[in-house]
Design an enzyme around this catalytic site. Structure first.
Site, PDB file in Angstrom:
ATOM      1  N   LYS A 129       0.857  -1.190   0.000  1.00  0.00           N
ATOM      2  CA  LYS A 129       0.000   0.000   0.000  1.00  0.00           C
ATOM      3  C   LYS A 129       0.895   1.242   0.000  1.00  0.00           C
ATOM      4  CE  LYS A 129      -3.902   2.011   2.601  1.00  0.00           C
ATOM      5  NZ  LYS A 129      -4.757   1.894   3.814  1.00  0.00           N
ATOM      6  N   SER A 158     -10.211  -0.157   6.931  1.00  0.00           N
ATOM      7  CA  SER A 158      -9.563   0.005   5.621  1.00  0.00           C
ATOM      8  C   SER A 158      -8.889  -1.240   5.061  1.00  0.00           C
ATOM      9  CB  SER A 158      -8.527   1.128   5.695  1.00  0.00           C
ATOM     10  OG  SER A 158      -9.155   2.375   5.638  1.00  0.00           O
ATOM     11  N   SER A 212      -9.848   2.087   2.749  1.00  0.00           N
ATOM     12  CA  SER A 212      -8.920   2.820   1.926  1.00  0.00           C
ATOM     13  C   SER A 212      -7.915   1.952   1.176  1.00  0.00           C
ATOM     14  CB  SER A 212      -8.149   3.817   2.781  1.00  0.00           C
ATOM     15  OG  SER A 212      -7.268   3.147   3.674  1.00  0.00           O
TER      16      SER A 212
END
Lengths: 95, 493
Positions: free
Chosen positions: B78, B183, B159
């Site tokens: 990420k 997330s 997210s």
């Protein structure tokens, strides 16, 4: 409680955030919607309840107050948008 | 090529160790797949050269019978984890061009365990969002499409949307995520993969771009529960550089995975039965309860009475911490600078241009609830309610081993469908946020399909630092659900 445009503008100043005038009005609406949503917390009786910030219960560790890192200013300033030698440079503060 | 991409993390590890393939071959297959799936917008940066160089080193080690537990396995990161010398954006304009001169502890642990970095995945800006639509780099796209509407692009959740898309679309073997309010778990649920948020403190936060420091935690996003256990072992561990990192040994999360749930007590919290929950999610939850019962677990009805207050508590605490953490982006030390006539003007211009709308909203809310005169009414109040939420879980875990609930209140929605209403978007996290406030571990397991043919997840929540037991329950659920559906885009690869 509801925020007006002037209050939002002053919060934006505190947050060092330039919000152009045409964006201010929708922002006021959004912020009031969020504050309206969180208002529910007033229904909860929290008398005598301690605030929680540390969830693990582990005490914060302590270490000797000594320098353990550093000595490479060129790496520290590597990403500066406008460096001057080993320094960060900003617009003139003192006339 | 399809054969290679179909191997999960554990199977790929075994194939590498048996000499049936090489890390270079595997890495090339994923790099090709990344190119073929560019339309998912799952990656912000692809590090092809670095990946192949890392794979080469791994192959040398593997040939000698050496290497770590993740040796040669290509994964995605990420783009919230700082990676030395590699662009790290947090999906924000304000971090333009930022190449950290250091490596986050979690990624450093992963490379130390032998993993190969494919690239950096898309996310909501500063991890603030539930749909990946707040990214400066555009939304990541869910590999799944609704059965009755193959045209409409769906969100992968957020997210950690890019990580979820990449894993579900076979453009990464596994990926890291971070979970501040859901997330990892919500996007895992939306894309039919496994996503785990460990206990707060299990993985170091050092070198992860901070959003809300008392809530943020890194975790694995994988195809299976066994993969999650394997990857978590490579991420976790005490780190003196993060003062909130837990000074505890890391157990072997893969051991005991197949021990089953016989004799375990599983709690079903009545407050998660919210108004307006789709019948198909209610049904899947009941099905999950039956599965665990059939596997020998004892089902216990429990109450977590402060659940309805978790979201409002979160939307005070998270923005408060964010407004403080994001104060560092000022145009002086890294990233974007927009000039002004004075220093104060330069700060305001940079931040006004560099942060997107959702991030600005949260900075303003956070600044307001922390400001003199409102601190007690909002921030302190929220911290007190947070205590009560934690107390609910503590009491529940006196009688149960794990808790079962849905992951999210809906299946994946269309890109653009919910962007106009921030509060409605926040409701996506109604089932995931309580865990973050309490600091507990949780995992989303793909459990079924909605009427529209989209994946739905079930969530297992565990007690503090009891990830091993949590994974054991998740594995039992995974086995019973036997989720085998694949997005149509995977056909023919």
């Amino acid at each position: 409680m509801s925020l007006d445009k002037a209050t939002v503008a002053s919060i934006a100043t505190l947050a060092r955030l330039r919000v152009p005038d045409d964006r201010l009005e929708p922002m006021v609406g959004d912020l009031n919607a969020i504050l309206g949503f969180v208002e529910q917390l007033n229904q909860v009786n929290t008398d005598g309840v301690e605030p929680l910030a540390n969830v693990t219960g582990h005490a914060l560790p302590q270490r000797e107050d000594a320098v353990t890192d550093g000595g490479y200013p060129e790496r520290v300033t590597l990403n500066a948008p406008d460096p001057a030698g080993d320094f960060y440079a900003v617009p003139k503060v003192v006339e | 090529m399809g054969g290679l991409l179909d191997l999960d993390l554990v199977a790929a590890r075994d194939a590498l160790r048996a000499g049936e393939t090489t890390s270079t071959e595997l890495t090339r297959a994923y790099l090709d797949r990344i190119e073929a799936t560019r339309n998912l917008n799952a990656y912000i940066t692809v590090t092809a050269d670095r990946a192949l160089a890392m794979a080469k080193v791994c192959d040398e080690k593997l040939a000698k019978g050496e290497g770590g537990p993740l040796e040669g396995l290509p994964i995605a990161v990420k783009d919230l984890f700082c990676t030395e010398g590699v662009l790290t954006t947090a999906a924000s304009h304000i971090l333009d061009g930022f190449k950290p001169p250091y490596e986050s502890t979690v990624t450093s642990n992963l490379w130390g365990a032998g993993a190969v970095m494919l690239g950096k995945t898309n996310l909501d800006e500063f991890a603030m969002g539930s749909s990946n639509e707040t990214s400066y780099y555009g939304p990541a796209v869910n590999p799944w499409r609704a059965a009755d509407d193959a045209e409409t692009k769906l969100v992968p959740g957020g997210s950690s949307g890019g990580s979820a898309s990449a894993v579900a679309g076979r453009a990464a073997l596994a990926a890291t995520g971070t979970d501040t309010g859901g997330s990892i778990r919500q996007p895992a649920g939306f894309t039919g993969i496994v996503g785990m948020r460990p206990t707060y403190g299990r993985c170091s936060r050092w070198g992860i771009v901070a959003f809300a420091s008392s809530l943020d935690q890194a975790g694995p996003m994988t195809r299976t529960v066994a993969d999650a256990a394997l990857m978590l072992s490579g991420m976790a561990g005490h780190d003196p550089k993060d003062s909130t990192s837990a000074p505890l040994p890391v157990p072997d999360f893969s051991a005991g995975l197949e021990d089953g749930v016989k004799g375990l007590r599983i709690g079903v919290p009545k407050e998660y039965r919210i108004d307006g929950m789709p019948a198909e999610i209610e049904k899947l939850w009941a099905q999950g309860v039956e599965w665990l019962k059939d596997a020998g677990a004892e089902i216990v009805d429990i109450s977590l009475p402060h659940t309805p207050y978790a979201l409002p508590t979160y939307y005070i605490i998270a923005p408060a911490e964010a407004s403080s953490n994001l104060a560092r982006y000022d145009g002086v030390r890294y990233g974007l600078r927009v000039d002004g006539d004075s220093l104060a003007e330069m700060y305001a211009n940079t931040r006004g241009a560099g942060f997107g709308a959702e991030v600005q909203r949260r900075i303003l809310i956070g600044t307001y609830v922390l400001s003199a005169g409102y601190y007690d009414a909002y921030y302190r109040k929220a911290q007190r309610v947070r205590s009560l939420i934690r107390r609910d879980f503590d009491q529940a875990f006196e009688t149960v081993d794990a808790i079962l609930a849905p992951t999210a209140p809906s299946d994946a929605f269309a890109i653009g469908a919910e962007v106009d209403d921030p509060v409605k978007m926040y409701l996506n996290d109604v089932f995931t946020v309580p865990l973050n406030l309490a600091g507990l571990p949780g995992i989303s397991v793909p459990a079924g399909l909605s009427a529209r043919g989209l994946p739905l997840g079930l969530q297992v929540m565990g007690a503090m630092f009891e990830e091993a037991k949590l994974l054991r329950v998740a594995r039992a659920l995974e086995k019973a659900a036997a989720f085998a559906a694949r997005p149509a885009m995977l056909e023919g690869i």
